[in-house]
Design a protein around this motif. Structure first.
Motif, short mmCIF file in Angstrom:
data_model
loop_
_atom_site.label_atom_id
_atom_site.label_comp_id
_atom_site.label_asym_id
_atom_site.label_seq_id
_atom_site.Cartn_x
_atom_site.Cartn_y
_atom_site.Cartn_z
N ARG A 276 0.85 -1.18 0.00
CA ARG A 276 0.00 0.00 0.00
C ARG A 276 0.89 1.23 0.00
N ARG A 278 1.57 4.99 0.28
CA ARG A 278 0.90 6.12 0.92
C ARG A 278 1.40 7.45 0.35
N ARG A 311 -2.62 3.87 -2.77
CA ARG A 311 -2.99 2.89 -3.78
C ARG A 311 -2.06 1.69 -3.67
N SER A 312 -2.44 0.64 -4.35
CA SER A 312 -1.60 -0.56 -4.39
C SER A 312 -0.50 -0.38 -5.42
#
Length: 517
Positions: A276, A278, A311-312
């Motif tokens: 993830r 950031r 987001r991934s």
């Protein structure tokens, strides 16, 4: 003086001593192979191997002719003073202990010599020369750790009936005098070994002031019986090796190393894992921490950071790897069946790893080394810094390394971990290369430094530093397993495989740090 053609005896000796001399010469002629190459051994290795060989052939002669033992016993010199800790005194006490089974000695090294000798006789018999040669290597290593000095030019054989053992060794044409100029000297001085026998790392230490001191640092040490840390117990002294003014031969070797093309070494596999990400400009979710900070900034009338999303994605995290080399006295000696010292192999492995890492990896690599002279002098050498290319200066410093003193692993690990903790965010790993268990001359409990090193490893792991070890000694398995755990060390039985093992362990630690198995 014993040669293949004649035996020269000194004038003025009594009949008992002459009789023992003749018996000793007969023992060598019956049971010793003459002119073995001395090139792989240093002066202390030659001296110990000669003393053990003297004891072995005398035991064989006494076994075949039991009455001869009395000749040797009658010729024994009085025992040396217990306060004498010189090389000749140690050999004299060992000779007495091996000749007289009922004799007792309170020195641990002398008792270890008899214990190893008796165990080898029981296991392999007196005829196995190689087994007793291995004993000599172990005992020479111990004397090096104990800081016992040997002057090859003035070392005297302590047993008065024994020769100078020139019959046993081939020192090369430059060191072997012609047969008609040989004369027996009362001192029994050892002939000097060839210059190639000692290698780059076994000479005397640089003169005072030749090494630049960079700083002093205090670290605690674990007291295993009280189960507590002794604060400020060890002093680590950072130094720069004295590499300026190297000889033309050493400069030529450095130039050859620079042109050397490293072999195909194992490469670290950087596994990209989905994470993830950031504080992104856009994404599929709100980064709550970033949003809270943006609200705080607005209340303070500051401009907020607009990166509010997450987001991934895939992130490759670089690894900072510190390779810590054992530079104690024992690494100056070649292992069984080797022609070069472990120190030379350590240097080659470090240079190959640095060159390979610079071409094939984005990891940050540092190479440091250490040795110790009691808790007050743990010497630490920064040979290659993180993020710096391997240039001529770094090659010269690594090439100028000398093995000295002992192996206080715990203090060195703590200082290396402190260096790693200053590295940028990412994975951090520490890899120790050593030839055996930790030791120092001010510590007599064999478990004390092992437990301290174990605690230093635990402290490093708690700080986020992964640790590993390569031990070039199969006998150190239990010790290194105690310090580093079952899966974080490996034992190298053949020192020549150290470069490949070092590269594989480096790749393994990097792989673990990036999510690999």
């Amino acid at each position: 003086m014993l040669t293949p053609k004649r035996l020269l005896l000194p004038e003025g000796s009594d009949a008992r001593l002459h009789r023992a001399m003749v018996a000793h010469a007969a023992a060598h002629l019956r049971h010793s192979a003459p002119a073995r190459p001395a090139r792989p051994l240093g002066p202390m290795g030659i001296a110990l191997a000669s003393a053990i060989e003297d004891a072995r052939v005398e035991q064989l002669l006494c076994r075949d002719f039991p009455g001869v033992r009395r000749w040797f016993v009658d010729a024994l010199a009085p025992p040396p003073d217990a306060s004498d800790l010189g090389f000749a005194a140690f050999i004299a006490r060992m000779d007495r202990l091996l000749m007289l089974p009922a004799w007792q000695d309170d020195n641990h090294w002398v008792n270890k010599a008899r214990r190893l000798f008796d165990a080898t006789v029981a296991r392999a018999g007196l005829e196995d020369y190689a087994a007793f040669r291995a004993i000599a290597s172990i005992l020479a290593n111990d004397l090096g750790q104990m800081r016992v000095r040997l002057d090859p030019q003035h070392c005297a054989v302590p047993a008065p009936w024994r020769d100078d053992n020139s019959y046993l060794w081939d020192f090369g044409a430059a060191q072997t005098p012609p047969d008609d100029t040989i004369a027996l000297q009362a001192s029994g001085a050892w002939p000097p070994p060839p210059a190639e026998a000692t290698g780059d790392g076994s000479g005397p230490s640089p003169a005072g002031g030749a090494e630049l001191e960079l700083g002093r640092y205090r670290y605690p040490e674990w007291e295993r019986q009280q189960e507590r840390l002794r604060p400020g117990w060890c002093t680590v002294i950072e130094k720069m090796p004295a590499w300026q003014g190297l000889s033309s031969m050493r400069e030529q070797r450095a130039a050859n190393d620079e042109r050397l093309t490293p072999p195909a070494l194992p490469r670290a596999r950087h596994l990209e894992r989905t994470r993830r990400l950031r504080r992104q400009w856009e994404g599929d979710d709100v980064d709550l921490n970033a949003a809270i900070e943006a609200l705080v900034d607005r209340r303070l009338r500051l401009r907020p950071d607009p990166r509010l999303f997450m987001r991934s994605g895939k992130v490759l995290r670089a690894t900072s790897m510190l390779v810590l080399l054992d530079l104690s006295e024992s690494v100056n000696h070649p292992g069984p069946g080797q022609t070069c010292s472990l120190l030379d192999i350590e240097k080659q492995a470090a240079l190959l790893l640095a060159a390979s890492n610079a071409r094939n990896s984005a990891d940050r690599l540092a190479i440091h080394g250490f040795s110790s002279n009691t808790r007050n002098e743990v010497y630490y050498y920064r040979l290659l810094e993180f993020g710096k290319p391997l240039q001529a200066n770094e090659r010269a410093m690594i090439g100028a390394l000398r093995g000295r003193y002992s192996t206080r692993i715990g203090a060195a690990l703590r200082h290396a971990s402190a260096h790693l903790r200053t590295e940028p965010a990412g994975q951090r790993a520490l890899l120790l290369v050593t030839d055996g268990a930790p030791s120092d001359i001010d510590v007599h409990d064999p478990q004390y430094l092992i437990e301290d090193a174990r605690m230093a490893v635990a402290e490093a792991r708690a700080a986020g530093v992964r640790t590993g070890c390569i031990a070039v000694d199969s006998a150190a398995d239990a010790c290194m397993r105690r310090i580093f755990g079952w899966h974080n060390y490996c034992a190298v039985h053949d020192a020549r495989s150290l470069p490949a093992r070092l590269a594989r362990m480096h790749a393994r630690l990097v792989c673990q740090g990036n999510g690999g198995a």
